[in-house]
Design a protein around this motif. Structure first.
Motif, PDB file in Angstrom:
ATOM      1  N   GLY A   1       6.010  12.422   4.461  1.00  0.00           N
ATOM      2  CA  GLY A   1       4.705  12.447   5.094  1.00  0.00           C
ATOM      3  C   GLY A   1       3.786  11.305   4.717  1.00  0.00           C
ATOM      4  O   GLY A   1       2.659  11.240   5.194  1.00  0.00           O
ATOM      5  N   ARG A   2       4.280  10.404   3.862  1.00  0.00           N
ATOM      6  CA  ARG A   2       3.406   9.350   3.351  1.00  0.00           C
ATOM      7  C   ARG A   2       2.883   8.446   4.460  1.00  0.00           C
ATOM      8  O   ARG A   2       1.721   8.050   4.451  1.00  0.00           O
ATOM      9  CB  ARG A   2       4.157   8.531   2.302  1.00  0.00           C
ATOM     10  CG  ARG A   2       3.263   7.721   1.402  1.00  0.00           C
ATOM     11  CD  ARG A   2       3.942   7.376   0.101  1.00  0.00           C
ATOM     12  NE  ARG A   2       5.184   6.660   0.279  1.00  0.00           N
ATOM     13  CZ  ARG A   2       6.363   7.049  -0.230  1.00  0.00           C
ATOM     14  NH1 ARG A   2       6.447   8.169  -0.902  1.00  0.00           N
ATOM     15  NH2 ARG A   2       7.453   6.336  -0.044  1.00  0.00           N
ATOM     16  N   LEU A   3       3.714   8.142   5.428  1.00  0.00           N
ATOM     17  CA  LEU A   3       3.306   7.243   6.506  1.00  0.00           C
ATOM     18  C   LEU A   3       2.361   7.914   7.487  1.00  0.00           C
ATOM     19  O   LEU A   3       1.741   7.245   8.307  1.00  0.00           O
ATOM     20  CB  LEU A   3       4.531   6.714   7.254  1.00  0.00           C
ATOM     21  CG  LEU A   3       5.511   5.872   6.440  1.00  0.00           C
ATOM     22  CD1 LEU A   3       6.632   5.350   7.329  1.00  0.00           C
ATOM     23  CD2 LEU A   3       4.799   4.723   5.733  1.00  0.00           C
ATOM     24  N   GLU A   4       2.236   9.246   7.429  1.00  0.00           N
ATOM     25  CA  GLU A   4       1.376   9.975   8.354  1.00  0.00           C
ATOM     26  C   GLU A   4      -0.002  10.259   7.773  1.00  0.00           C
ATOM     27  O   GLU A   4      -0.852  10.834   8.448  1.00  0.00           O
ATOM     28  CB  GLU A   4       2.052  11.290   8.746  1.00  0.00           C
ATOM     29  CG  GLU A   4       3.400  11.100   9.442  1.00  0.00           C
ATOM     30  CD  GLU A   4       4.099  12.405   9.724  1.00  0.00           C
ATOM     31  OE1 GLU A   4       3.498  13.471   9.458  1.00  0.00           O
ATOM     32  OE2 GLU A   4       5.242  12.368  10.207  1.00  0.00           O
ATOM     33  N   VAL A   5      -0.241   9.846   6.542  1.00  0.00           N
ATOM     34  CA  VAL A   5      -1.538  10.084   5.901  1.00  0.00           C
ATOM     35  C   VAL A   5      -2.567   9.092   6.437  1.00  0.00           C
ATOM     36  O   VAL A   5      -2.302   7.881   6.456  1.00  0.00           O
ATOM     37  CB  VAL A   5      -1.417   9.936   4.365  1.00  0.00           C
ATOM     38  CG1 VAL A   5      -2.785  10.024   3.694  1.00  0.00           C
ATOM     39  CG2 VAL A   5      -0.481  11.003   3.811  1.00  0.00           C
ATOM     40  N   PRO A   6      -3.747   9.558   6.873  1.00  0.00           N
ATOM     41  CA  PRO A   6      -4.787   8.625   7.317  1.00  0.00           C
ATOM     42  C   PRO A   6      -5.133   7.618   6.227  1.00  0.00           C
ATOM     43  O   PRO A   6      -5.077   7.931   5.026  1.00  0.00           O
ATOM     44  CB  PRO A   6      -5.975   9.549   7.621  1.00  0.00           C
ATOM     45  CG  PRO A   6      -5.342  10.857   7.970  1.00  0.00           C
ATOM     46  CD  PRO A   6      -4.140  10.968   7.069  1.00  0.00           C
ATOM     47  N   VAL A   7      -5.483   6.418   6.640  1.00  0.00           N
ATOM     48  CA  VAL A   7      -5.709   5.329   5.700  1.00  0.00           C
ATOM     49  C   VAL A   7      -6.815   5.662   4.700  1.00  0.00           C
ATOM     50  O   VAL A   7      -6.707   5.341   3.513  1.00  0.00           O
ATOM     51  CB  VAL A   7      -6.035   4.026   6.461  1.00  0.00           C
ATOM     52  CG1 VAL A   7      -6.446   2.916   5.498  1.00  0.00           C
ATOM     53  CG2 VAL A   7      -4.832   3.581   7.294  1.00  0.00           C
TER      54      VAL A   7
ATOM     55  N   LEU B   1      -7.349   9.063  13.635  1.00  0.00           N
ATOM     56  CA  LEU B   1      -7.462   8.098  12.543  1.00  0.00           C
ATOM     57  C   LEU B   1      -6.139   7.359  12.345  1.00  0.00           C
ATOM     58  O   LEU B   1      -5.065   7.956  12.429  1.00  0.00           O
ATOM     59  CB  LEU B   1      -7.841   8.813  11.243  1.00  0.00           C
ATOM     60  CG  LEU B   1      -9.189   9.527  11.237  1.00  0.00           C
ATOM     61  CD1 LEU B   1      -9.383  10.265   9.912  1.00  0.00           C
ATOM     62  CD2 LEU B   1     -10.328   8.557  11.468  1.00  0.00           C
ATOM     63  N   PRO B   2      -6.191   6.054  12.097  1.00  0.00           N
ATOM     64  CA  PRO B   2      -4.947   5.301  11.848  1.00  0.00           C
ATOM     65  C   PRO B   2      -4.309   5.699  10.522  1.00  0.00           C
ATOM     66  O   PRO B   2      -4.989   6.102   9.578  1.00  0.00           O
ATOM     67  CB  PRO B   2      -5.416   3.846  11.823  1.00  0.00           C
ATOM     68  CG  PRO B   2      -6.865   3.911  11.477  1.00  0.00           C
ATOM     69  CD  PRO B   2      -7.382   5.194  12.062  1.00  0.00           C
ATOM     70  N   THR B   3      -3.000   5.588  10.470  1.00  0.00           N
ATOM     71  CA  THR B   3      -2.220   5.928   9.287  1.00  0.00           C
ATOM     72  C   THR B   3      -1.496   4.695   8.763  1.00  0.00           C
ATOM     73  O   THR B   3      -1.481   3.636   9.408  1.00  0.00           O
ATOM     74  CB  THR B   3      -1.177   7.006   9.618  1.00  0.00           C
ATOM     75  OG1 THR B   3      -0.218   6.442  10.539  1.00  0.00           O
ATOM     76  CG2 THR B   3      -1.824   8.225  10.264  1.00  0.00           C
ATOM     77  N   SER B   4      -0.857   4.858   7.607  1.00  0.00           N
ATOM     78  CA  SER B   4      -0.045   3.760   7.074  1.00  0.00           C
ATOM     79  C   SER B   4       1.086   3.416   8.032  1.00  0.00           C
ATOM     80  O   SER B   4       1.459   2.240   8.185  1.00  0.00           O
ATOM     81  CB  SER B   4       0.529   4.148   5.706  1.00  0.00           C
ATOM     82  OG  SER B   4      -0.474   4.174   4.719  1.00  0.00           O
ATOM     83  N   GLY B   5       1.649   4.425   8.696  1.00  0.00           N
ATOM     84  CA  GLY B   5       2.700   4.167   9.669  1.00  0.00           C
ATOM     85  C   GLY B   5       2.208   3.310  10.825  1.00  0.00           C
ATOM     86  O   GLY B   5       2.918   2.419  11.304  1.00  0.00           O
ATOM     87  N   ASP B   6       0.975   3.569  11.264  1.00  0.00           N
ATOM     88  CA  ASP B   6       0.387   2.755  12.334  1.00  0.00           C
ATOM     89  C   ASP B   6       0.216   1.307  11.888  1.00  0.00           C
ATOM     90  O   ASP B   6       0.481   0.365  12.638  1.00  0.00           O
ATOM     91  CB  ASP B   6      -0.976   3.324  12.739  1.00  0.00           C
ATOM     92  CG  ASP B   6      -0.868   4.713  13.344  1.00  0.00           C
ATOM     93  OD1 ASP B   6       0.139   5.006  14.013  1.00  0.00           O
ATOM     94  OD2 ASP B   6      -1.796   5.521  13.128  1.00  0.00           O
ATOM     95  N   LEU B   7      -0.261   1.125  10.653  1.00  0.00           N
ATOM     96  CA  LEU B   7      -0.481  -0.229  10.146  1.00  0.00           C
ATOM     97  C   LEU B   7       0.836  -0.977   9.987  1.00  0.00           C
ATOM     98  O   LEU B   7       0.905  -2.184  10.235  1.00  0.00           O
ATOM     99  CB  LEU B   7      -1.236  -0.181   8.823  1.00  0.00           C
ATOM    100  CG  LEU B   7      -2.648   0.420   8.863  1.00  0.00           C
ATOM    101  CD1 LEU B   7      -3.314   0.307   7.496  1.00  0.00           C
ATOM    102  CD2 LEU B   7      -3.504  -0.257   9.925  1.00  0.00           C
TER     103      LEU B   7
ATOM    104  N   ALA C   1       0.834  -1.207   0.000  1.00  0.00           N
ATOM    105  CA  ALA C   1       0.000   0.000   0.000  1.00  0.00           C
ATOM    106  C   ALA C   1       0.864   1.251   0.000  1.00  0.00           C
ATOM    107  O   ALA C   1       0.580   2.226  -0.707  1.00  0.00           O
ATOM    108  CB  ALA C   1      -0.938  -0.003   1.206  1.00  0.00           C
ATOM    109  N   VAL C   2       1.940   1.222   0.780  1.00  0.00           N
ATOM    110  CA  VAL C   2       2.850   2.368   0.836  1.00  0.00           C
ATOM    111  C   VAL C   2       3.545   2.571  -0.507  1.00  0.00           C
ATOM    112  O   VAL C   2       3.689   3.702  -0.990  1.00  0.00           O
ATOM    113  CB  VAL C   2       3.878   2.173   1.965  1.00  0.00           C
ATOM    114  CG1 VAL C   2       4.928   3.284   1.946  1.00  0.00           C
ATOM    115  CG2 VAL C   2       3.184   2.129   3.328  1.00  0.00           C
ATOM    116  N   LEU C   3       3.970   1.476  -1.123  1.00  0.00           N
ATOM    117  CA  LEU C   3       4.629   1.569  -2.429  1.00  0.00           C
ATOM    118  C   LEU C   3       3.679   2.111  -3.487  1.00  0.00           C
ATOM    119  O   LEU C   3       4.058   2.969  -4.306  1.00  0.00           O
ATOM    120  CB  LEU C   3       5.146   0.190  -2.848  1.00  0.00           C
ATOM    121  CG  LEU C   3       6.313  -0.371  -2.031  1.00  0.00           C
ATOM    122  CD1 LEU C   3       6.540  -1.844  -2.368  1.00  0.00           C
ATOM    123  CD2 LEU C   3       7.584   0.427  -2.296  1.00  0.00           C
ATOM    124  N   LEU C   4       2.452   1.620  -3.491  1.00  0.00           N
ATOM    125  CA  LEU C   4       1.471   2.099  -4.463  1.00  0.00           C
ATOM    126  C   LEU C   4       1.140   3.568  -4.213  1.00  0.00           C
ATOM    127  O   LEU C   4       0.964   4.346  -5.162  1.00  0.00           O
ATOM    128  CB  LEU C   4       0.196   1.256  -4.380  1.00  0.00           C
ATOM    129  CG  LEU C   4       0.299  -0.180  -4.880  1.00  0.00           C
ATOM    130  CD1 LEU C   4      -0.951  -0.973  -4.499  1.00  0.00           C
ATOM    131  CD2 LEU C   4       0.503  -0.223  -6.397  1.00  0.00           C
TER     132      LEU C   4
END
Length: 242
Positions: free
Chosen positions: A39-45, A110-116, A26-29
């Motif tokens: 900031g990509r990992l801090e974006v809400p899912v 809200l959860p983020t990609s970093g959280d996941l 998901a992060v790569l896409l």
């Protein structure tokens, strides 16, 4: 950065994601959408997934097709989903979410990609606790601050429900009646899984085209990829593989 429609960028993402799990994919896409690395990992899912739906529209079109199996009679049927169903609505992204369960009141973000990613790294046993801990701003029991370790299962369920309601793009579902028994069946439109499967199929087809044209004409991969899809198909027809 290169356009997300450039074959070299798409192939690089595909190659990097082959050995990755769903969250890393998901992060790569998401990087293909132009999201900044920092900031990509801090974006809400939910916001991330909306951007992935938009990327899917750019790469593969508006209509997304899938299959769902009835839980009663096990009949499998196809469904169609328009990407615009997600992109057309207003994006509601609250700074905080409140959840209530009995004597518990919990403030969340809200959860983020970093959280996941952190939850995935914690393994099956620790994933849920990691996610709850990271996303909980404050938990109170009967008005008194309490540890997240004390949250009962009912409160954690209420937290998940509140987050899903507040960030609907993070959990896109559709319901349909079974064509055989009539039971209403729910299908999850997991944009990461669908988009990755489509990218994987596209990449393997392009790699085959590169192999065939390189074998026939002696071209290097960058030379083949520099051709438009129309010209590649034309050359493939000339060598008998169209």
């Amino acid at each position: 950065m290169p356009s997300p429609t450039e074959p070299t960028e798409l192939l690089a993402t595909w190659e990097a994601g082959l050995a990755a799990g769903p969250v890393r994919r998901a992060v790569l896409l998401h990087a293909l959408t132009g999201a900044e690395d920092g900031g990509r990992l801090e974006v809400p899912v939910g916001r991330r997934d909306r951007e992935l739906f938009s990327l899917r529209r750019t790469l593969f079109g508006e209509r997304l097709n899938g299959r769902v199996t009835c839980l009663d009679c096990e009949t499998e049927q196809e469904f169609g989903f328009d990407v615009g169903n997600v992109l057309g609505g207003a994006m509601d992204e609250p700074a905080e979410v409140l959840a209530h369960s009995g004597d518990w009141a919990i403030r969340l973000r809200l959860p983020t990609s970093g959280d996941l990613l952190a939850a995935a790294a914690a393994g099956p046993e620790g994933a849920r606790r990691e996610l709850v801990t990271r996303c909980t701003i404050e938990a109170k029991h009967r008005g008194q601050p309490s540890s997240v370790d004390d949250l009962p299962a009912a409160a954690q369920t209420a937290m998940a429900d509140s987050l899903a309601e507040a960030d609907s793009a993070a959990d896109v579902r559709l319901t349909m009646p079974c064509v055989e028994c009539g039971r209403t069946t729910s299908a999850t439109v997991d944009i990461v899984s669908y988009l990755w499967a489509e990218l994987d199929a596209w990449a393997r087809a392009v790699m085959l085209e590169v192999h065939l044209l390189a074998s026939a004409y002696g071209w290097a991969e960058p030379e083949v990829l520099a051709l438009s899809p129309t010209r590649r198909r034309f050359y493939l027809e000339l060598v008998g593989h169209g």
